[in-house]
Design an enzyme around this catalytic site. Structure first.
Site, PDB file in Angstrom:
ATOM      1  N   VAL A 135       5.974   3.494   1.226  1.00  0.00           N
ATOM      2  CA  VAL A 135       5.458   2.335   1.948  1.00  0.00           C
ATOM      3  C   VAL A 135       6.246   1.117   1.500  1.00  0.00           C
ATOM      4  O   VAL A 135       6.418   0.882   0.302  1.00  0.00           O
ATOM      5  CB  VAL A 135       3.953   2.121   1.673  1.00  0.00           C
ATOM      6  CG1 VAL A 135       3.437   0.917   2.448  1.00  0.00           C
ATOM      7  CG2 VAL A 135       3.152   3.365   2.035  1.00  0.00           C
ATOM      8  N   ASP A 164      -9.823  12.859   4.772  1.00  0.00           N
ATOM      9  CA  ASP A 164      -9.201  12.563   3.473  1.00  0.00           C
ATOM     10  C   ASP A 164      -9.708  11.236   2.914  1.00  0.00           C
ATOM     11  O   ASP A 164      -8.927  10.417   2.427  1.00  0.00           O
ATOM     12  CB  ASP A 164      -7.674  12.529   3.624  1.00  0.00           C
ATOM     13  CG  ASP A 164      -6.959  12.591   2.275  1.00  0.00           C
ATOM     14  OD1 ASP A 164      -7.596  13.023   1.291  1.00  0.00           O
ATOM     15  OD2 ASP A 164      -5.779  12.204   2.211  1.00  0.00           O
TER      16      ASP A 164
END
Length: 476
Positions: A188, A303
């Protein structure tokens, strides 16, 4: 001995004088950028002499080594534009301070901004910035004055190029900055929209990392990937991280997401050791609204964990957003289960029992919410290999205990809700609507705070979602 002492003192004194001289010498400033004259000769620098001229072939250039660099007709500018530099018809349209270029603290890791202070316009790559507005300058950007056709300067960014190897669509729209984090599927990076200067988090997901050793026909199908990305992009809720942009390439998917400055919930818990019941409740309520929004649209997160819950600010009372809700849709089922079985601490028992080979319902998210709430309130996990038996066995049997001393100050209603969410049988587990109607969440002050925070995003939330249901006086 006296001579030795004097010699030592003399040496120390001499060294001290040398060090003082070194300290008094001005340190050479870092040159972080350079302006090259295109249809202009950079001759008239300001009298402050902050910048030096470097002659390069047919044009002049100026090094940028201060926080700010100004250009215009005024004599206080770093670059003074005169008839020696510009034709008269152009000079008459130049403001006293036409534009400012700045880079905070001269740090190469910070973006370069150009601010238009002119009446007749400053243009970057033929696009007008707008009076008092800013945009980000990138390497080889062309700056025009008063009209897009009068190309005056070319900007060179001397910082390391972080955009090498990225798609043209990304480089054209965004300034790619530092790495925010990395994981098994990619990394990221912090990016800026060059036109609006708005910050985003760009997640780069490598497809070959997601598909595992075997080819994944589901994941490698561009139409499927793009369709799932469109679903994610259409999600809009105050407590769900928004997708701003998506670029799908054969080897990677580039997802441009909201940037949350407060970090993730896991780090917030770790830095505080645990969260108070009031703050846990405020965060949990927002998580539940995010999950309800997803479930109402047929999306199961799969998740949920503190790592995937992001905080808007560093304030204790802050807006919270669930992220990574769509990633599992990109991943081949077998690959997902291999990953989850490696760290099953937040995974529902039915997923572990079937090995992911059978269908499971939205109730898997309820289980994960229960584990997250347990962790917030105690700073510990309900299931762990450190507790004797393997964590997977504990999860399958639903065995956990409130053994940590922190549980002594937690209300019975909070524990009751956790007990209900961590029921092994998914049929007996509450739905997200049941959780939102639980007695523990009937807390008027918390509901008002949540309402205020969730409306910061500019979205209207139905009033009844925040009203405290009629009930008997609550007991702890």
């Amino acid at each position: 001995m006296a001579r030795d002492t004097q010699g030592t003192q003399g040496t120390q004194s001499q060294a001290s004088n040398i060090w003082t001289q070194v300290e008094s010498q001005p340190m050479e400033k870092i040159v972080w950028g350079r302006l090259y004259g295109k249809n202009i000769k950079i001759k008239s620098l300001g009298t402050s002499s902050k910048y030096r001229i470097i002659y390069t072939h047919s044009s002049f250039s100026v090094d940028l080594n201060n926080d700010e660099f100004t250009a215009g007709r005024g004599e206080a500018n770093d670059l003074i534009l005169t008839l020696n530099d510009l034709p008269e018809k152009i000079l008459t349209r130049i403001s006293k301070v036409h534009f400012i270029i700045k880079r905070a603290n001269c740090e190469l890791t910070n973006p370069v901004y150009i601010q238009d202070l002119s009446r007749n316009g400053t243009f970057v790559n033929n696009e007008k910035i707008g009076t008092n507005r800013m945009r980000i300058l990138k390497n080889d950007d062309v700056i025009s004055l008063s009209h897009p056709t009068y190309k005056a300067f070319v900007f060179k960014d001397l910082s390391p190029n972080e955009s090498i190897g990225l798609p043209e669509e990304i480089n054209k729209t965004y300034y790619v900055n530092r790495k925010l984090g990395s994981g098994a599927y990619g990394l990221v990076r912090l990016v800026y929209d060059t036109r609006t200067c708005q910050q985003f988090a760009m997640k780069i997901v490598k497809k070959n990392m997601l598909s595992g050793a075997r080819p994944s026909t589901n994941f490698s199908d561009p139409d499927r990937v793009l369709n799932e990305a469109k679903i994610m992009k259409n999600l809009s809720h105050p407590c769900v991280v928004r997708m701003h942009d998506i670029v799908d390439k054969p080897d990677s998917v580039y997802m441009v997401l909201e940037f949350m400055r407060g970090g993730d919930l896991l780090n917030r818990i770790i830095s505080n050791k645990l969260l108070s019941e009031d703050i846990s409740k405020l965060y949990f309520y927002q998580m539940c609204h995010a999950v309800k929004y997803l479930h109402d649209r047929g999306i199961t997160h799969r998740d949920l964990k503190p790592d995937n819950v992001l905080l808007e600010t560093n304030d204790e009372e802050t807006l919270l957003k669930v992220s990574d809700f769509g990633l599992s849709k990109f991943v081949q089922k077998d690959s997902v289960m291999r990953t989850l079985c490696g760290t099953p601490l937040y995974v529902a028992p039915e997923v572990l029992i079937t090995g992911g080979r059978e269908a499971y319902t939205k109730k898997v998210d309820i289980w994960s919410l229960g584990v997250v709430l347990f962790t917030c309130l105690s700073g510990t996990l309900p299931f762990s290999d450190e507790y004797g038996t393997p964590a997977a066995q504990q999860i399958k049997k639903g065995r956990f205990a409130y053994g940590h001393p922190s549980w002594k100050s937690v209300s019975q209603r909070a524990k009751l809700l956790i007990n209900q969410m961590l029921i092994v049988d998914p049929e007996r587990r509450p739905s997200i609507d049941d959780v939102l109607q639980s007695s523990w969440l009937r807390d008027a002050p918390m509901l008002q705070k949540a309402k205020r925070l969730m409306k910061l995003d500019g979205m209207e939330i139905e009033e009844e979602n925040f009203l405290e249901p009629p009930t008997k006086r609550s007991r702890r």
